[in-house]
Design a protein around this motif. Sequence first.
Motif, PDB file in Angstrom:
ATOM      1  N   PRO A   1       2.388   2.440   6.665  1.00 36.04           N
ATOM      2  CA  PRO A   1       3.123   3.475   5.922  1.00 36.04           C
ATOM      3  C   PRO A   1       4.549   3.672   6.413  1.00 36.04           C
ATOM      4  CG  PRO A   1       1.518   4.471   7.398  1.00 36.04           C
ATOM      5  CD  PRO A   1       1.242   2.995   7.401  1.00 36.04           C
TER       6      PRO A   1
ATOM      7  N   ARG B   1      -3.279  -4.695  -2.813  1.00 37.14           N
ATOM      8  CA  ARG B   1      -4.533  -3.939  -2.700  1.00 37.14           C
ATOM      9  C   ARG B   1      -5.676  -4.661  -3.388  1.00 37.14           C
ATOM     10  NH1 ARG B   1      -1.287  -1.315  -6.526  1.00 37.14           N
ATOM     11  NH2 ARG B   1      -2.237  -1.036  -8.581  1.00 37.14           N
TER      12      ARG B   1
ATOM     13  N   LYS C   1      -6.456   2.092   4.210  1.00 34.65           N
ATOM     14  CA  LYS C   1      -6.664   3.217   3.310  1.00 34.65           C
ATOM     15  C   LYS C   1      -7.695   2.842   2.243  1.00 34.65           C
ATOM     16  CE  LYS C   1      -3.140   5.493   5.161  1.00 34.65           C
ATOM     17  NZ  LYS C   1      -3.328   6.709   5.979  1.00 34.65           N
TER      18      LYS C   1
ATOM     19  N   GLN D   1       2.747   2.677  -0.069  1.00 37.05           N
ATOM     20  CA  GLN D   1       1.470   2.541  -0.758  1.00 37.05           C
ATOM     21  C   GLN D   1       1.659   1.911  -2.138  1.00 37.05           C
ATOM     22  OE1 GLN D   1      -0.678   6.207  -1.213  1.00 37.05           O
ATOM     23  NE2 GLN D   1      -2.393   5.254  -2.278  1.00 37.05           N
TER      24      GLN D   1
ATOM     25  N   GLY E   1      -6.601  -0.672   0.594  1.00 43.33           N
ATOM     26  CA  GLY E   1      -5.242  -1.061   0.931  1.00 43.33           C
ATOM     27  C   GLY E   1      -5.062  -1.172   2.427  1.00 43.33           C
TER      28      GLY E   1
ATOM     29  N   ASP F   1       5.143   7.507   0.197  1.00 45.14           N
ATOM     30  CA  ASP F   1       4.342   6.972  -0.894  1.00 45.14           C
ATOM     31  C   ASP F   1       4.810   5.579  -1.304  1.00 45.14           C
ATOM     32  OD1 ASP F   1       2.801   9.235  -0.963  1.00 45.14           O
ATOM     33  OD2 ASP F   1       3.931  10.181  -2.579  1.00 45.14           O
TER      34      ASP F   1
END
Length: 219
Positions: A150, A214, A100, A209, A146, A206
């Motif tokens: 997920p 990251r 991502k 994430q 990232g 979410d």
Amino acid sequence: MSSRSFRRRIAAATLLVIGGMPTGALAHPHIFVDAKFEAVAGADGSLGELRDTWRFDEVFSSSVLLDFDKNGNSKLEPAELTAVAKTVRKSLAQYDYYTKITINGKAIKLAEPDVMHATYEDGSLILSFTQKPAERTPLKGLMVFGVYDPSLYTALDFGSDADLKTSGDGFNRCTRKVVRPDSKQILAENQAMLTTLFFNDPMGSDYSQIVATRLEVRC
């Protein structure tokens, strides 16, 4: 193993992880990957490509060996490794290859990798591939990279900050930092929100994430 059975294996295991368990047990991966990531600047000063290398744990790697060793010689021949790579490439398309990117908060679309390469070394499956932005993407503002699953089924671990890097002259004027969120603290602070329902989407939530390591680059 077909791409359909690969996806089914992931989906079934994910349901075991997230179904009917207390919140504290939900984020429980079953595949472990030592990952490396590199963002490469193009000659024109835009984002050129992203390079990923994943070394899978020996338990998962041995299951791949059993599924794809068609001639039964306890090795993965070049043709068998090609079959592995093609299967994974097709299976992970729906997860955007766990990669991502946002620039100033806007998600950047990536093209699918043209090819995925597979090797089998010291009992571990290793996959490597390259993705490029679907459109020209100038290196400007805050870029967040990232690499995470997920669905929370696969844990991608970057052993050191050096495993997340940038290269190319276009990044010379940029600052970079690796962010490693404290997942225990995040769980403690959001316990009321992180219910079983929150995790019931097999495509992910979410939460994955929020807790993912990251790379943040500001140009």
